[in-house]
Write a protein that holds these residues in place. Structure first.
Motif, short mmCIF file in Angstrom:
data_model
loop_
_atom_site.label_atom_id
_atom_site.label_comp_id
_atom_site.label_asym_id
_atom_site.label_seq_id
_atom_site.Cartn_x
_atom_site.Cartn_y
_atom_site.Cartn_z
N CYS A 282 97.71 -32.92 -46.44
CA CYS A 282 96.78 -31.82 -46.17
C CYS A 282 97.36 -30.54 -46.76
CB CYS A 282 96.61 -31.63 -44.67
SG CYS A 282 95.35 -32.67 -44.00
N LEU B 277 103.34 -20.50 -38.79
CA LEU B 277 103.75 -20.69 -40.19
C LEU B 277 102.97 -21.82 -40.85
CD1 LEU B 277 105.81 -19.66 -42.30
CD2 LEU B 277 107.28 -21.58 -41.63
N ARG B 278 102.67 -22.86 -40.09
CA ARG B 278 101.96 -24.02 -40.65
C ARG B 278 100.55 -23.69 -41.13
NH1 ARG B 278 101.21 -28.39 -36.82
NH2 ARG B 278 100.21 -29.34 -38.62
N GLN B 279 100.04 -22.53 -40.73
CA GLN B 279 98.71 -22.09 -41.17
C GLN B 279 98.80 -21.20 -42.41
OE1 GLN B 279 95.78 -22.38 -38.98
NE2 GLN B 279 96.85 -23.41 -37.31
N LYS B 280 100.00 -20.98 -42.89
CA LYS B 280 100.20 -19.99 -43.95
C LYS B 280 100.38 -20.66 -45.31
CE LYS B 280 100.67 -16.55 -40.92
NZ LYS B 280 99.71 -15.46 -40.78
N THR B 281 100.28 -19.82 -46.31
CA THR B 281 100.51 -20.26 -47.69
C THR B 281 101.51 -19.30 -48.32
OG1 THR B 281 98.28 -21.20 -47.89
CG2 THR B 281 99.37 -20.56 -49.93
N GLN C 114 96.85 -24.75 -54.58
CA GLN C 114 97.42 -24.86 -55.92
C GLN C 114 98.67 -25.71 -55.81
OE1 GLN C 114 97.49 -21.14 -58.16
NE2 GLN C 114 99.57 -21.59 -58.81
N LEU D 189 101.09 -15.69 -46.68
CA LEU D 189 99.71 -15.24 -46.51
C LEU D 189 98.91 -16.20 -45.61
CD1 LEU D 189 99.07 -14.35 -50.24
CD2 LEU D 189 99.53 -12.75 -48.38
N ALA E 293 103.13 -19.49 -58.31
CA ALA E 293 103.03 -20.77 -57.62
C ALA E 293 102.47 -20.49 -56.24
CB ALA E 293 104.40 -21.42 -57.51
N GLN E 294 101.80 -21.47 -55.69
CA GLN E 294 101.21 -21.32 -54.36
C GLN E 294 101.56 -22.57 -53.58
OE1 GLN E 294 97.14 -19.81 -54.34
NE2 GLN E 294 96.60 -21.33 -52.82
N ASN F 223 96.80 -26.30 -46.98
CA ASN F 223 96.09 -25.09 -46.52
C ASN F 223 95.36 -24.47 -47.71
OD1 ASN F 223 97.30 -25.45 -44.04
ND2 ASN F 223 98.91 -23.93 -44.40
N CYS G 59 93.34 -21.82 -40.70
CA CYS G 59 92.89 -21.85 -42.09
C CYS G 59 92.18 -23.15 -42.37
CB CYS G 59 94.08 -21.65 -43.03
SG CYS G 59 95.27 -22.96 -42.95
N GLN H 15 91.47 -26.45 -44.53
CA GLN H 15 92.41 -27.38 -45.19
C GLN H 15 91.64 -28.41 -46.00
OE1 GLN H 15 94.89 -29.23 -42.16
NE2 GLN H 15 96.55 -27.83 -42.72
N SER I 105 101.40 -24.57 -50.00
CA SER I 105 100.88 -24.73 -48.64
C SER I 105 102.04 -24.98 -47.69
CB SER I 105 99.93 -25.93 -48.61
OG SER I 105 99.67 -26.30 -47.27
N LEU I 106 102.06 -24.28 -46.56
CA LEU I 106 103.14 -24.48 -45.59
C LEU I 106 102.69 -25.39 -44.44
CD1 LEU I 106 104.58 -20.85 -45.63
CD2 LEU I 106 105.42 -22.85 -46.87
N ALA I 107 101.59 -26.13 -44.66
CA ALA I 107 101.06 -27.01 -43.61
C ALA I 107 102.09 -28.03 -43.14
CB ALA I 107 99.81 -27.73 -44.11
N ASP I 108 102.93 -28.46 -44.06
CA ASP I 108 103.91 -29.49 -43.69
C ASP I 108 105.33 -28.99 -43.94
OD1 ASP I 108 103.67 -29.39 -46.37
OD2 ASP I 108 103.22 -31.51 -46.66
N LEU J 265 94.01 -21.10 -49.33
CA LEU J 265 94.22 -19.65 -49.28
C LEU J 265 92.98 -18.95 -49.81
CD1 LEU J 265 96.26 -17.34 -48.74
CD2 LEU J 265 96.93 -17.52 -51.14
N ARG K 216 102.92 -17.55 -51.55
CA ARG K 216 102.65 -17.24 -52.96
C ARG K 216 103.92 -16.66 -53.55
NH1 ARG K 216 98.33 -18.32 -56.55
NH2 ARG K 216 99.66 -17.06 -57.86
#
Lengths: 152, 152
Positions: A137, B96-100, A121, B60, B120-121, A139, A16, A18, B123-126, A141, B102
């Motif tokens: 960082c 998972l780290r590429q996902k978001t 968001q 997502l 709410a959204q 991601n 994705c 970033q 980011s699962l980057a971290d 969406l 929601r």
């Protein structure tokens, strides 16, 4: 019930896109600062060639008394973009804590309309008040995954 | 350019609705767990009387091989709701780290269609891999503030 998502995997091998942001709140000056640092892996987005992309920053819901919407300068589509633009929002901390920061990658469509492709968001419920910049960082969406909007 | 937002202050005196979530990733079991704990200040949302509200959780973009979409049980509109439902998602950490994530408050419209009011959204980057549950409140942003969707 309508699902509202496309359940297929998309952009899997590409990962994705970033955005790297630095967020800071200064209590003394009641100032929230958003530093838009960098976009990366933009190849995962569906960018139009020769259409400048830019980042739109919004602190939502907007307050009448404060500017809440900002846009970075545009750049031609490329995989990574160094942005390094800073936006200041004057707002009391108890008000800011009720807000949500949206950071979207947008372009102007051939018809002249602003189109957002993907975004992050960020809830500001627990915005850091140390006065130090918090860099992370996020991601992005794709809007293609957002559920049906109800135009209320 | 079209702005896509209503710039007026909305819900100001009411503040915003919030959801309290507990997020946990267990490396050994490759399991991401979302605990939906509580909704609060739902009066800030435009809920339909006698229409059950529920929370939709989505990781997502969806992967074909893994369930990514969950819904809590419904409850009649009220200002605060104790939910306490847990959803497990099996996923390698690098995926998972590429996902978001929601998390949306939805209801079923009189026509039987799922409508999301606010979300709410995250980011699962971290995403935290300590195996400990990280509990936080997130502001819910009304869909009425989301910019125009481009149906790509």
């Amino acid at each position: 019930l309508l699902l509202g998502y496309d359940e297929r995997e998309r952009g899997g091998p590409l990962g994705c896109a970033q955005v790297r942001l630095g967020l800071k709140y200064e209590v003394k000056d009641k100032r929230f600062t958003v530093l838009v640092m960098q976009l990366s892996n933009c190849s995962a987005l569906t960018l139009l060639p020769n259409h400048k992309m830019y980042i739109r920053v919004a602190v939502l819901p907007c307050s009448e008394s404060t500017r809440c919407l900002f846009r970075t300068c545009g750049s031609l589509p490329q995989d990574a973009v160094e942005v390094n633009e800073v936006f200041d929002i004057q707002m009391a901390h108890n008000v800011l804590r009720q807000k949500t920061l949206r950071v979207d990658v947008c372009h102007t469509s051939p018809s002249g309309r602003e189109e957002c492709l993907a975004g992050a968001q960020i809830s500001l419920a627990d915005v850091n008040t140390s006065g130090e910049r918090c860099v992370k960082c996020y991601n992005l969406l794709s809007y293609s995954f957002m559920p049906q909007i109800n135009s209320k």
